[in-house]
Structures are given as structure tokens and as C-alpha cells.
Design a protein around this motif. Structure first.
Motif: not given
Length: 70
Positions: A12-15, A25-33
Motif C-alpha cells: 500500500k505504501r509503495i503504491t 508501474q511500467e516507469e517505476l519498474a524500468f527505473d528500478c531494473f
């Protein structure tokens, strides 16, 4: 605290922080590898991410890791 409850609260905190910053989600995932499906599972509270992954997420969101655990 039970692991499942902890993971749901972490999710919940991350979201919340991701959406507050208008990041997909796609941007965050990409930036976090990480894969976007893995991030989706983190945000669903269904996986226990490593400290390394949490560090990347916190750094990208511009929050201290401890903020994810409050």
C-alpha cells in the motif's frame, strides 16, 4: 506482525507513493531494473522483495527506506 499483513502494508505504501507522484508501474519498474509484472506482484503484496529491490524503489520514489516500513 504476520508476514502477509506486513507485505500488504508495504504494498500500500509503495503504491500510494507511486500514484502520488503520478508514476506508472511500467516507469517505476524500468527505473528500478525489475520486470513490471514483478512490481505488480510487490504492489499486490504477493511477493517478499529483497532489500536491494526496496532500496531501488525507495530511491526512485525519493523516500527513505524507513518510510516504506511505517
Amino acid at each position: 506482525m504476520q508476514e502477509a499483513v506486513f507485505l500488504k502494508q508495504l504494498a500500500k505504501r509503495i503504491t500510494h507513493e507511486r500514484k502520488r507522484q503520478n508514476i506508472t508501474q511500467e516507469e517505476l519498474a524500468f527505473d528500478c531494473f525489475i520486470d513490471k509484472t514483478y512490481l505488480a506482484r510487490i504492489e499486490a503484496g504477493s511477493v517478499n522483495p529483497s532489500i536491494r529491490i526496496l532500496y531501488r524503489i525507495a530511491r526512485r520514489l525519493g523516500v527513505k527506506m524507513r518510510e516504506l516500513f511505517k
